[in-house]
Design an enzyme around this catalytic site. Sequence first.
Site, mmCIF file in Angstrom:
data_model
loop_
_atom_site.group_PDB
_atom_site.id
_atom_site.type_symbol
_atom_site.label_atom_id
_atom_site.label_comp_id
_atom_site.label_asym_id
_atom_site.label_seq_id
_atom_site.Cartn_x
_atom_site.Cartn_y
_atom_site.Cartn_z
ATOM 1 N N ASP A 14 44.031 106.458 -18.348
ATOM 2 C CA ASP A 14 42.616 106.089 -18.297
ATOM 3 C C ASP A 14 42.411 104.939 -17.314
ATOM 4 O O ASP A 14 43.353 104.215 -16.969
ATOM 5 C CB ASP A 14 42.213 105.645 -19.724
ATOM 6 C CG ASP A 14 40.728 105.760 -19.986
ATOM 7 O OD1 ASP A 14 39.966 106.002 -19.046
ATOM 8 O OD2 ASP A 14 40.333 105.584 -21.166
ATOM 9 N N ASP A 49 33.131 111.573 -21.067
ATOM 10 C CA ASP A 49 33.098 111.046 -22.436
ATOM 11 C C ASP A 49 32.003 111.722 -23.241
ATOM 12 O O ASP A 49 31.920 111.537 -24.454
ATOM 13 C CB ASP A 49 32.841 109.532 -22.413
ATOM 14 C CG ASP A 49 34.146 108.768 -22.256
ATOM 15 O OD1 ASP A 49 35.211 109.391 -22.377
ATOM 16 O OD2 ASP A 49 34.078 107.551 -22.001
HETATM 17 C C1 DGJ Z 1 37.526 106.022 -22.225
HETATM 18 C C2 DGJ Z 1 37.969 107.439 -22.348
HETATM 19 O O1 DGJ Z 1 37.181 108.273 -21.565
HETATM 20 C C3 DGJ Z 1 37.934 107.843 -23.806
HETATM 21 O O2 DGJ Z 1 38.242 109.199 -23.939
HETATM 22 C C4 DGJ Z 1 38.894 106.980 -24.565
HETATM 23 O O3 DGJ Z 1 40.201 107.237 -24.130
HETATM 24 C C5 DGJ Z 1 38.541 105.525 -24.373
HETATM 25 N N1 DGJ Z 1 38.410 105.171 -22.985
HETATM 26 C C6 DGJ Z 1 39.579 104.638 -25.011
HETATM 27 O O4 DGJ Z 1 39.381 103.327 -24.755
#
Ligand code: DGJ
Length: 735
Positions: free
Chosen positions: A480, A550
């Site tokens: 990420d 997300d």
């Molecule tokens: C952002 C990501 O897109 C989410 O899926 C998740 O992993 C969060 N960060 C965790 O902090």
Amino acid sequence: MPIVFHEKSREFHLYNRDISYIIKILPNNQLGNLYFGKAINDRSSFSHLFQKKARPLSAYVFEDDPSFSLQYTMQEYPSYGSTDFRYPAFEIKQENGSRISCFEYRGHEIFAGKRTLKGLPATYVEEAHEADTLEITLYDDLMQTELILSYTIFNDYAAIARSARFINKGEKTIVLERAMSASIDFIDSNFEMMQLSGAWARERHIKTRKLQQGIQGIYSTRGASSAEHNPFIALKRPNTDENCGEVYGFSLIYSGNHLEQVEVDTHNMTRVIIGIHPDTFQWPLDKGEDFQTPEAILVYSDCGLNKMSQTFHKLFGRRLVRGQWRDKSRPVLVNSWEATNMDFTEEKILSMAETAKELGIELFVLDDGWFGNRDNDNAGLGDWDIINIKKLPNGIKGLADKIEALGMKFGLWIEPEAINKDSNLYRKHPDWIISTPGRRTSATRNEFVLDFSRKEVVDYIYSVLEELLSSAKISYIKWDMNRYITECYSLGMDARDQGKVFHRYILGVYDLYSRLIERFPHILFESCSSGGARFDPGMLYYAPQTWTSDNTDAIERLMIQYGTSLVYPISSIGAHVSEVPNQQVGRITPLETRANIAYFGAFGYELDITLLSEEEKEKIKEQVAFFKAHRDLLLKGVFYRILSPFDGNEASWIVVSEDKTEAIAGYYRILCSANEGWKRLKLVGLDEGKKYMINNSRRNYYGDELMNVGIVLEDKDLCQNGADFSSAVFYIKSI
Ligand code: DGJ
């Protein structure tokens, strides 16, 4: 040999079954372009396409020939200020302050295959016969600098890969102020420009506009390819739709700052430039040094957007994605993020994994919160060497062993490029973050960016991750990155080199990925950046799949996945079924519809499956079994968009096997309405003469009927239980 050099006319013709691309060495020894489009027969000269005319007020190259001005000449890699006033492909500042250059043809090489681009992601070939490459060497005598333009044409794809390399062969330092990957001129401007733009949670929405005289374009200066503008544009004819008409697609294999700009001049010629954004780039080249641009991919289709996308899907899916996971079946996963956020215990994780196993899920992914002092997003980032034993008393190894013992694979989340101030790493190395001396350093989500332009920082993160990944059975990593770069400055570089930082940063990211992939080839990497803020071809070279957004709401996902499919293979589009009410938009959609959309992606779940009713668990069991039975078709078949969610109340797409014996179509009806008329869904991509049955029913239909008359949609497909957000998936099999 699909690259021919006609010595007398000094023309190169690159062609395959689908496309032709013709370059001419101009009278001043610079490079012109004569044509890019549908394949045409070769001939010894296309010189009639090089038109010249004396026009009032135009500057001309040779004093004795007022008809030859670069302003009206289609060029390959134009410079500014020598008769052409349009935006250039490159700009070099010389010691005397001048930015005028003159790169002239010196020679060329044509060879089978394709070279790699040092330190950069790029398309590749496995066998030399898959592609041919032309490298044209140009030279600027005054600057003593060489420019090599590289063109690869693939045998099986309607695509050309382009890049440029500058080599300073002189004594004096020069400064590259702009070095685009490709520039391409068109004779007219009767195009619409398509782009994939958005923001967090609504990435890659399709936007279309008619070209106008002047400048139009998209870009990122955020240090990442960004959720705002994907590094891709297409120019389509106004009448082009999914299945008919001409379209050119341009995609940049890069994850940092980028610019895709279209300039239409007042004679209606169109120039596309694509590459690293020049505003945040300045690269001094000392004697003997070179600079390699990222690669740009140019695709042409004469059969609409679907064919353009299919070319990108095949090229990127087969010759950009690498490693074991390129061809292996992707596992069905469940990710802990929306179920627990950072609040979990080993017991909770194990109970979720046990339920997942019962439902047929193959991989458990533990998301954020397992390391350092990480109970919220204030702390912990950077401390990858400290396991949070309050939550995981047996460490990552203990947990991974237990999950493996269940017969499942185990995966982990990391965010290696970021750091919290409340971390041991920051306390030890406060100077390792990107920050400008004397200025405030802005935060996003309480985090700062580690300076990956510095080798010692990348080396350190590699050593910690190497230890972590060797310490336990880890089969998958979600990588990420949850912020963009501000106050860009590296404490590891001199003042004169600060213009290198953005690019060096992303090279550092690529370096870390390369080293980890080489050391752990069995690990499946999924890239992520607050969802899809770095969903780009550069990342695909390292991580075969990307967390698309997300936003896990099924209806919003229709648009996000539809837009993403314009360029990216379905196997790269991470798509999960999540809980309702949806955490991002609060919408309640049927479990069937959530899966019916997520099937068209790297499929998984993102909810607390232990809280589901028995009935829901049974449904999920069936969904997992359905995906497993068809995953190679869904992820590797030929994908066609049918109905766009950007156009109305419904959406549809289909994946067809290469041999057209099987297909799966998805149909989605957003809102219900009363007393509707009849509806039929016309499929595409099938074999007209083959007979097919749908969802294993006894009745069968010829492909031509399914494509020209369509599937009759019934009330249950249009309005399940009289509710909104209904959908249907049709499994179509030849008999
Ligand atoms: C952002 C990501 O897109 C989410 O899926 C998740 O992993 C969060 N960060 C965790 O902090």
